[in-house]
Design a protein around this motif. Structure first.
Motif, short mmCIF file in Angstrom:
data_model
loop_
_atom_site.label_atom_id
_atom_site.label_comp_id
_atom_site.label_asym_id
_atom_site.label_seq_id
_atom_site.Cartn_x
_atom_site.Cartn_y
_atom_site.Cartn_z
N PRO A 107 0.83 -1.21 0.00
CA PRO A 107 0.00 0.00 0.00
C PRO A 107 0.86 1.27 0.00
CG PRO A 107 -0.76 -1.54 1.67
CD PRO A 107 0.57 -2.04 1.19
N ASP B 265 -17.42 -7.43 5.32
CA ASP B 265 -16.03 -7.61 4.89
C ASP B 265 -15.28 -8.65 5.71
OD1 ASP B 265 -16.36 -5.65 2.95
OD2 ASP B 265 -15.74 -4.04 4.29
N SER C 189 -7.35 -5.56 3.81
CA SER C 189 -7.98 -4.31 3.37
C SER C 189 -8.22 -3.35 4.53
CB SER C 189 -9.31 -4.62 2.66
OG SER C 189 -10.14 -5.41 3.48
N PHE C 190 -7.68 -3.69 5.72
CA PHE C 190 -7.78 -2.83 6.90
C PHE C 190 -6.41 -2.68 7.55
CE2 PHE C 190 -11.94 -4.83 6.48
CZ PHE C 190 -12.78 -3.73 6.52
N TYR C 191 -6.14 -1.49 8.07
CA TYR C 191 -4.94 -1.33 8.89
C TYR C 191 -5.05 -2.21 10.14
CZ TYR C 191 -3.13 2.71 6.27
OH TYR C 191 -2.62 3.53 5.31
N LYS D 10 -7.22 -2.42 13.55
CA LYS D 10 -8.54 -3.06 13.61
C LYS D 10 -8.44 -4.49 14.15
CE LYS D 10 -11.00 0.31 11.60
NZ LYS D 10 -12.12 1.00 12.23
N SER E 251 -9.15 6.82 11.25
CA SER E 251 -10.18 6.57 10.24
C SER E 251 -11.18 5.51 10.69
CB SER E 251 -9.50 6.10 8.94
OG SER E 251 -10.44 5.58 8.04
N THR F 8 -12.83 3.74 8.47
CA THR F 8 -12.79 2.68 7.45
C THR F 8 -11.41 2.04 7.29
OG1 THR F 8 -12.65 4.49 5.87
CG2 THR F 8 -14.79 3.44 6.15
N ASN G 240 -8.72 1.80 5.28
CA ASN G 240 -8.23 1.02 4.13
C ASN G 240 -6.80 1.47 3.80
OD1 ASN G 240 -7.60 0.11 1.48
ND2 ASN G 240 -9.78 -0.10 1.02
N PHE H 272 -4.91 0.73 1.31
CA PHE H 272 -4.66 1.00 -0.11
C PHE H 272 -5.19 2.37 -0.53
CE2 PHE H 272 -4.49 -3.54 0.49
CZ PHE H 272 -3.29 -3.85 -0.11
N LYS H 273 -6.03 2.95 0.33
CA LYS H 273 -6.50 4.32 0.12
C LYS H 273 -5.86 5.28 1.11
CE LYS H 273 -11.03 2.75 -1.55
NZ LYS H 273 -12.50 2.75 -1.29
N GLU I 160 -6.23 5.50 4.33
CA GLU I 160 -7.22 6.03 5.26
C GLU I 160 -6.71 5.86 6.69
OE1 GLU I 160 -11.12 5.10 2.44
OE2 GLU I 160 -10.63 3.73 4.08
#
Length: 196
Positions: free
Chosen positions: A5, A116, A154-156, A159, A184, A186, A188, A190-191, A193
């Motif tokens: 990422p 998810d 898909s999560f840091y 979480k 964040s 959410t 993510n 890869f974004k 966030e």
């Protein structure tokens, strides 16, 4: 090959980062609770949790502090397996996964969307091996022994609650421990966030 990422670097090590004291496991008092928007709450002892069906999955980890570790094999109980132990009320879309924080069994929490988490890469883990290991190792107390939630890549990784103690099922999203401090909702990687 796995994708790194943005803003991350790859590490061979599994760095130790946590908030508060390291939980000292006591099998007699340790419990795991399924509660919230369910028809009937359930509480499990350590031996009851460890009797549940196990899954092995390889999961990449991405920490908000910018390290990523690829190809970690984990063995544990899928979140899906635990969801199947309760009857959810209508319109449950989120969970909060709890863990010990400074002696409080529900002092730490992380919020996640339930949809998810229904694959093999959402695991409550108790042992692991990386690409350099032939044998399994129990996760250490600093990594969350006896049970740690590892979220999908898909999560840091914040979480992923250490010293996991339960799942709250929710209709609406709610802030967890770090989200209350401005991280964040959410998360993510890869974004990127990281924060709100």
């Amino acid at each position: 090959m796995a994708k790194l990422p943005p803003g991350q670097f790859e590490t061979e090590k599994w760095p130790v980062l946590h908030q508060g004291n390291v939980y000292e496991f006591n099998e007699e008092t340790w419990r795991f609770k399924l509660f919230g928007e369910v028809e009937e709450e359930k509480t499990y002892t350590y031996s009851e949790v460890m009797d549940l069906p196990k899954t092995i999955s390889t999961i990449d980890m991405h920490c908000v502090t910018t390290w990523s570790k690829f190809g970690m094999a984990f063995e544990g109980i899928t979140l899906r397996e635990l969801v199947n132990k309760v009857k959810l009320r209508p319109d449950v879309h989120y969970v909060k996964i709890f863990g010990y924080y400074n002696g409080d069994p529900f002092g730490y929490s992380a919020n996640l969307p339930l949809k998810d988490l229904m694959s093999d890469d959402a695991l409550f883990v108790y042992r692991y091996k990386d690409v350099n290991q032939e044998q399994w190792s129990e996760i250490t107390p600093k990594h969350g022994y006896p049970l740690r939630f590892i979220p999908p890549p898909s999560f840091y990784l914040w979480k992923g609650s250490k010293w996991a103690t339960g799942i709250q099922f929710m209709k609406e999203d709610e802030e967890g421990f770090w989200e209350e401090l401005g991280y964040s909702m959410t998360a993510n990687p890869f974004k990127e966030e990281r924060y709100r």
